[in-house]
Enzyme design. Structure first.
Site: not given
Ligand code: NOJ
Ligand code: MG
Length: 580
Positions: A227, A296
């Protein structure tokens, strides 16, 4: 030892006008041919009637993936969490969110999935912890080593007045800095104030998070989706960011240029270190199990493809859904061709392409492009080379659900106001999966699930789409099946803009029948000689899949002549060359 496919740009074919043809060598690892499907655990299937999805619910539906041809499921966070940010605010990296089930439920899910030939990957969230995590609770009391796991700053004194350490703005609106009386200091949070950024310049944090990786590897998972990679490290001297000049409220994220808090060079080696940790783990187990790492990050292309160099197998290619900042513009066929060629031209030549069509943070693709174009974009991302990532419900054409301000639960929206929330809310893409036309769309026996079901569920649901002769689901399934061909695995990819409005894509390999995808993005018919765009096509081709709405379904099985190819308005066609 893994061997990676070689993908390189070759010169345009002789018959092509503006052709861009890419060579693909044979994939060797499972993930290179996988279709990744994101499950939002809260919304997929509720097994116990509390109105919230759970692990046993997912286990009960695993055959859905096998039926569809999806080979890898990614579970969004399932860790213990106060659920301020739907589980991305983790309070214990070693425990499951109790609403979702027990550790036994998790191991049953993984075992059952793997017995069915599926791979299971989970979210790994190293940028921050929940403010309720034991580390932060102790940090707030000034207890080491935990205090130094986070980023603290006393701010800047102007006489008696204390100013913020910097002008930085959180992704969820407002300052990144939150004051703690007990410590007489601010802490940093790039997202919600309940998601406290870890201090990645502290080596102890790395050691802690490696233990987390090992714990989940021991439970048999097949990889991680990491993430928020662009947000790990922030400038050490807390330099203010410059104004973007965008006409947006001054406390919202896009008010600033994020040159100090995003895409910092120090973030990249962290991913490399986790990758090495995972590889070392595999060696220590004495086997050659291959695990995938996806990352991501919404950033400009150069920053995204750089993750390939630091161990990411699948640096998510979000350009169909985002331009690196806000929503992607895909109004025209040119936009789509540009997105595709941009990725192929920028990714390292020895890596695997990937295409993301949706996730829990972005409007659903069927809402974004319209249902009448949904099949076409599915055909493209499933049949180009590389790894597609789909979001649960994409296969049946689920669309965003309108929720009022009162019904809104997403922290990103709740931090704004009734006037602004629709630009920020992620609830519309998070409503329950539509299995059938019964109570709560078959998601739960509870008629009032945690988020309301889209009212289109009476017609848009899996059972109905399985029953119908033609449906988004059946088209999706048929397109995935074509990935099991040699021409899909090894054929060249040629992407062409045809007559301004049509995206043309071919997969060709000597001795194999080619696959041709034609997607008309506009509301006008087109008739073309495909020889002007693609070299070496057979004279005739058979229509094997067609979109739901342009009337082409009646023509499945028909033979088309390449010199006068008729593509109806908004029509999408998958053709197979006939080597007669
Ligand atoms: C990326 C995640 O996909 C999202 O849903 C989240 O709010 C943020 N990171 C913070 O963790
Ligand atoms: Mg950070």
């Amino acid at each position: 030892m893994c061997t990676l496919p070689v993908l390189f740009l070759i010169l345009a074919g002789t018959a092509s006008i503006d052709a861009t043809t890419y060579n693909v060598t044979t994939p060797t690892e499972w993930w290179q041919t996988a279709v990744i499907y994101e499950i939002w655990p809260e919304s997929f299937k509720d097994s116990d009637g509390d109105g919230i999805g759970d692990l046993n619910g997912i286990t009960s539906k695993l055959s859905h993936f096998v039926d569809m041809g999806v080979t890898c499921i990614w579970l969004a966070p399932i860790y213990e969490s106060p659920f301020v940010d739907s589980g991305y605010d983790i309070s214990d990296f070693y425990a499951l969110h109790s609403t979702y089930g027990t550790l036994d439920d998790f191991t049953t899910l993984v075992k059952t999935a793997q017995e069915l030939g599926l791979k299971v990957i989970i979210d790994f969230v190293p940028n921050h912890t929940s403010d309720e995590h034991e580390w932060f609770v102790k940090a707030k009391q000034g207890i080491e080593p935990y205090y130094s796991y986070y980023i603290w700053n006393e701010g800047i004194m102007y006489g008696d007045y204390r100013g913020l350490p910097s002008n930085w703005i959180s992704g969820f609106t407002g300052s990144t800095w939150e004051w703690v009386d007990e410590r007489n200091a601010y802490y940093l949070h790039q997202f919600s104030k309940h998601e406290v950024d870890l201090n990645w310049r502290n080596p102890d944090v790395m050691e802690q998070m490696k233990k987390v990786l090992t714990y989940w590897l021991d439970l048999g998972i097949d990889g991680f989706r990491v993430d928020a990679v662009p947000f790990f490290v922030e400038s050490a001297n807390f330099t203010n960011e410059t104004l973007s000049g965008q006409d947006v409220p001054s406390d919202t994220y896009y008010y600033l240029n994020h040159t100090e808090t995003k895409d910092q060079p120090e973030s990249y080696p962290l991913v490399q270190e986790w990758k090495e940790h995972i590889n070392n783990y595999t060696v220590s187990q004495g086997n050659d199990k291959v695990r995938v790492m996806c990352t991501e990050g919404y950033s400009a292309i150069d920053y995204v493809v750089k993750w390939y160099d630091y161990g990411s197998d699948v640096p998510f290619n979000f350009f169909f859904i985002s331009d690196g900042q806000t929503s992607a513009v895909i109004d025209t066929a040119t936009d789509i061709v540009d997105i595709i060629t941009k990725w192929y031209n920028n990714m390292p030549s020895d890596q695997t392409a990937n295409w993301v069509l949706g996730n829990h943070d972005r409007s659903r693709i069927a809402t974004k492009v319209g249902l009448y174009r949904t099949d076409g974009i599915h055909f493209l991302i499933l049949l180009m080379s590389g790894v597609p990532t789909l979001y649960f419900g994409d296969e049946i054409g689920m669309t965003d659900t309108f929720l009022t301000w009162a019904e809104t639960t997403d922290v990103q929206a709740c931090n704004t106001n009734e006037t602004e929330y629709l630009s920020w809310t992620r609830d519309p893409e998070r409503t329950p999966y539509q299995w059938d036309n019964t109570t709560a769309a078959g998601f739960s026996t509870n008629s009032t699930p945690f988020l309301k079901v889209n009212e289109n569920y009476l017609t848009v649901n899996l059972a109905a789409e399985k029953e119908a002769d033609f449906s988004h689901y059946k088209n999706f399934q048929k397109a995935i099946a074509l990935r099991n061909t040699t021409v899909w695995r090894e054929g060249t990819v040629d992407v062409e803009l045809i007559e301004d409005d049509v995206i043309g894509m071919s997969r060709q390999l000597d001795g194999e029948d080619p696959i041709i995808v034609l997607v008309n993005w506009a509301n006008t018919t087109v008739t073309v000689d495909l020889d002007s765009y693609f070299a070496d096509l057979p004279d005739t081709m058979e229509l094997v899949i067609a979109d739901m709405y342009s009337g082409l379904n009646d023509n499945i099985g028909d033979t088309y002549n390449k010199s006068s190819m008729y593509i109806p308005a908004y029509g999408a066609m998958v053709l197979l060359g006939t080597s007669s």
